[in-house]
Design an enzyme around this catalytic site. Structure first.
Site, short mmCIF file in Angstrom:
data_model
loop_
_atom_site.label_atom_id
_atom_site.label_comp_id
_atom_site.label_asym_id
_atom_site.label_seq_id
_atom_site.Cartn_x
_atom_site.Cartn_y
_atom_site.Cartn_z
N ARG A 39 0.74 -1.26 -0.24
CA ARG A 39 0.11 -0.14 0.09
C ARG A 39 0.81 1.22 -0.01
O ARG A 39 1.87 1.29 0.84
CB ARG A 39 -0.85 -0.08 1.13
CG ARG A 39 -1.63 1.39 1.35
CD ARG A 39 -2.44 0.91 2.72
NE ARG A 39 -3.25 2.39 3.23
CZ ARG A 39 -2.66 3.07 4.32
NH1 ARG A 39 -1.55 2.56 4.87
NH2 ARG A 39 -3.36 4.18 4.87
N ARG A 80 -9.05 19.90 8.58
CA ARG A 80 -7.79 20.02 9.68
C ARG A 80 -7.71 21.45 10.04
O ARG A 80 -8.42 22.47 9.20
CB ARG A 80 -6.45 19.60 8.82
CG ARG A 80 -6.20 18.29 8.46
CD ARG A 80 -5.00 17.90 8.02
NE ARG A 80 -4.65 16.47 7.96
CZ ARG A 80 -4.55 15.63 8.76
NH1 ARG A 80 -4.15 15.91 10.00
NH2 ARG A 80 -4.37 14.12 8.60
N LYS A 225 -12.97 2.87 1.42
CA LYS A 225 -12.61 2.90 2.70
C LYS A 225 -14.03 3.61 3.39
O LYS A 225 -14.33 4.61 3.23
CB LYS A 225 -11.43 3.90 3.01
CG LYS A 225 -10.18 3.24 2.38
CD LYS A 225 -9.15 4.12 2.62
CE LYS A 225 -8.52 4.49 3.92
NZ LYS A 225 -7.34 5.31 3.96
N THR A 283 -6.03 -1.01 10.38
CA THR A 283 -5.70 -0.11 11.46
C THR A 283 -5.52 -0.75 12.75
O THR A 283 -6.64 -1.46 13.30
CB THR A 283 -6.65 1.01 11.61
OG1 THR A 283 -7.02 1.51 10.04
CG2 THR A 283 -6.23 2.11 12.38
#
Length: 475
Positions: A39, A80, A225, A283
Site C-alpha cells: 500500500r 484540518r 474505505k 488499522t
C-alpha cells in the site's frame, strides 16, 4: 498433493510502504516473507516517491520470483486545523472558535482556522466536534457564515494541521480533491493495481472515481474505505458499486461509538461476503509492534477474529512504515493466520447470491473439491470474475489456482481470499492451456503428481466453446 491447509494461507496480507521498508532490499524481504499487496499512503507522498517505489517493487518482485499487487491510498477530503505558531492548551469549559481562513479571529477568544470554508454551514448548534483523533471534544454553541463558537468538553493541546472529525455530520466536500486527482495520474502512470478511496460516504463517490480512472484508461480496482457514519449508513450501496471494501477502523472508531466498532466490522464483513466483494480489515492490528518485537495478547485476538470472520485481507500500517520490526510484524501476522485458519468453519458461503448458471457451477466445484480432500480448484479467467467468485465462496482448505493471460488481472487476483494467481499464455486450444497449467503446478510443487483437481475452463465441442467442470490428475 497441494500444500496442506495449515500451510496454504488463504487470508491475504497487505503492508504499507514507508521509510522502514522502501529500499529494494527491504521490499525483497517483505515480498519473500509473504506480503501479497503493498500500500502506498498518499497522505504525505510525492509523485517522485511513487515512481521510485513502483520501480523498486517491480524490480524486487522479479528478483525474488514472487509478484505483489500495489494499492494507492489517496488522501481524500479532510478537515484540518490551520497553522498555529505554537501549540496551546484548552481546558474544560473554555470558549473556543473555529473560523475560515479568509477572516480574522474574534479578539480575546482562543481560536484556530480551518481548511474547509463550508464548515459553518455543515454544523448545527449542539453538534460535537472532535480534534486530533478525538482526543479533544467540543460542542457547538453558536455560529455564523464564517465562524463556529464552541465550548471545550475535553481538555488537550491544539497544534497545526490537526484532524477534525464531525460524527454524524454529512460534510459537503468533494470525494476527490485536486491533490487526489494529481496523485492518481502519477499512480496510473506508474502502474498501480488498486485505488483505496478515503471517506467514502455514498455510491456516487465510487462512480466519480471510476469515471476519472476510465478517463485515464486505468483498469485499477476500487477499494472503498468506510470510515464515517454516512459510509456505514450507505454500506449496501457502496459495496454494490465498489470492487472491494476496507474497514478503516482508525477514523471509523472515532466517528461511531467505540463499543459498536466490532459489531460494525462484523456487519461489513458479512455484507461483503454476501455480495462477493473482497473486504480488508485495517488499522491498529499490531500497533504495539511499531516499537515492540511482540504483539499484545489483545492484538493477537484481534487478528484472529478477522481471520475467523473470514475477511479477505488484513493490513499493516505504521508497523511497516515507521516501525522497528516490519518483517517481524509480517511474520507474526502470517503465524496467526496459519494457526487460526484450520479452525475456521468449512461450510461454504451460503449467503453469496449466485444468479448465473456458470456462477452456480462454481459452488459445485468448491463443494466437490472439499469432498475430494487434498484437492485444489484450477480456474482460467481473463476478467478475474471466476476467481473472485470462487474466493467469495470460502472453500476453506482448498487452494484456488487462477490462471490468466492479463497482467493487470494477475496482480488484482492477489487480493481475494484463497486465490493464488499465475500469469501464462493462453493457447487457442483450451486443452493445451490446461496441460500447460497442470505442468506448471507440478513443476513448482504447488501440486504433487497424482493429485486430483477440479478444473473450470472452456472446451471445444463440435466447433462450439462450452463451459466445463472437469476432474484432472496432475501427471
Amino acid at each position: 498433493m497441494p500444500l496442506p491447509a495449515s500451510y496454504f494461507r488463504q487470508t491475504k496480507i497487505i503492508a504499507t510502504l514507508g521509510p522502514a521498508t522502501e529500499s529494494k532490499e527491504m521490499l525483497a524481504q517483505l515480498i519473500t516473507a509473504g506480503v501479497d499487496i503493498l500500500r502506498l499512503n498518499m497522505a504525505h507522498a510525492t509523485h517522485k516517491w511513487v515512481e521510485d517505489a513502483m520501480w523498486f517493487v517491480r524490480e524486487a518482485s522479479t528478483e525474488v520470483g514472487r509478484h505483489v499487487g500495489v494499492m494507492m491510498d489517496v488522501k481524500g477530503p479532510e478537515i484540518r486545523t490551520g497553522k498555529v505558531e505554537k501549540a496551546f492548551e484548552v481546558k474544560t469549559g473554555d470558549p473556543f472558535e473555529f473560523h475560515i481562513e479568509s477572516v480574522e479571529p474574534t479578539a480575546g477568544v482562543m481560536s484556530v482556522s480551518v481548511n474547509y470554508p463550508g464548515l459553518p454551514g455543515d454544523l448545527s448548534v449542539g453538534t460535537v466536534v472532535l480534534i486530533d483523533s478525538g482526543l479533544i471534544r467540543m460542542r457547538v454553541l453558536d455560529k455564523d457564515d464564517v465562524r463556529v463558537r464552541c465550548e471545550v468538553l475535553t481538555p488537550g493541546s491544539i497544534g497545526s494541521k490537526r484532524h477534525i472529525n464531525l460524527p454524524g455530520v454529512f460534510v459537503n466536500l468533494p470525494c476527490l480533491t485536486t491533490k487526489d486527482e494529481n496523485d492518481l495520474r502519477a499512480g496510473v502512470k506508474a502502474g498501480i493495481d488498486f485505488v483505496a478511496l478515503s471517506f467514502v460516504r455514498q455510491a456516487e463517490d465510487i462512480r466519480t472515481l471510476r469515471r476519472f480512472l476510465d478517463e485515464l484508461k486505468s483498469p485499477a480496482k476500487i477499494i472503498a474505505k468506510i470510515e464515517d457514519q454516512a459510509g456505514v449508513r450507505n454500506m449496501a450501496e457502496i459495496i454494490a458499486e465498489a470492487d472491494g471494501v476496507m474497514v478503516a477502523r482508525g477514523d471509523l472508531g472515532i466517528e461511531i461509538d467505540y463499543h459498536r466498532l466490532p459489531l460494525v466490522q462484523t456487519e461489513m464483513v458479512a455484507a461483503c461476503r454476501a455480495a462477493g466483494k473482497p473486504v480488508i480489515i485495517a488499522t491498529h492490528l499490531l500497533e504495539t509492534m511499531i516499537s515492540s518485537p511482540m504483539p499484545t495478547r489483545a492484538e493477537i485476538s484481534d487478528v484472529s477474529n478477522a481471520v475467523r470472520e473470514q475477511a479477505d485481507a488484513v493490513m499493516l500500517s505504521g508497523e511497516t512504515t515507521v516501525g522497528a520490526y516490519p518483517l517481524e510484524s509480517v511474520q507474526v501476522m502470517k503465524n496467526i493466520i496459519q494457526s487460526i485458519e484450520p479452525s475456521v468453519s468449512t461450510d461454504l458461503n451460503r449467503n453469496l447470491q449466485l444468479h448465473e448458471p456458470k456462477a452456480k457451477m462454481l459452488r459445485s466445484a468448491a463443494k466437490l473439491a472439499q469432498d475430494l480432500g487434498e484437492s485444489a480448484i484450477i480456474v482460467f479467467t481473463r476478467s478475474g470474475f471466476l476467481a473472485y467468485t470462487l474466493g467469495a465462496l470460502r472453500a476453506r482448505g482448498v487452494p484456488i489456482f487462477a490462471f490468466t493471460d492479463n497482467e493487470s488481472i494477475f496482480r488484482q487476483l492477489l487480493l481475494p481470499w484463497g486465490v493464488e494467481p499465475f500469469l501464462i499464455t493462453f493457447h487457442d486450444d483450451p486443452e493445451e492451456t490446461i496441460r500447460t497449467a497442470l505442468h506448471l503446478l507440478s513443476e513448482r510443487n504447488w501440486c504433487q503428481v497424482g493429485t486430483t483437481s477440479v478444473v473450470i475452463t472452456n472446451a471445444l465441442a463440435r466447433g462450439k466453446i462450452i463451459d466445463t467442470l472437469q476432474l484432472r490428475r496432475i501427471e
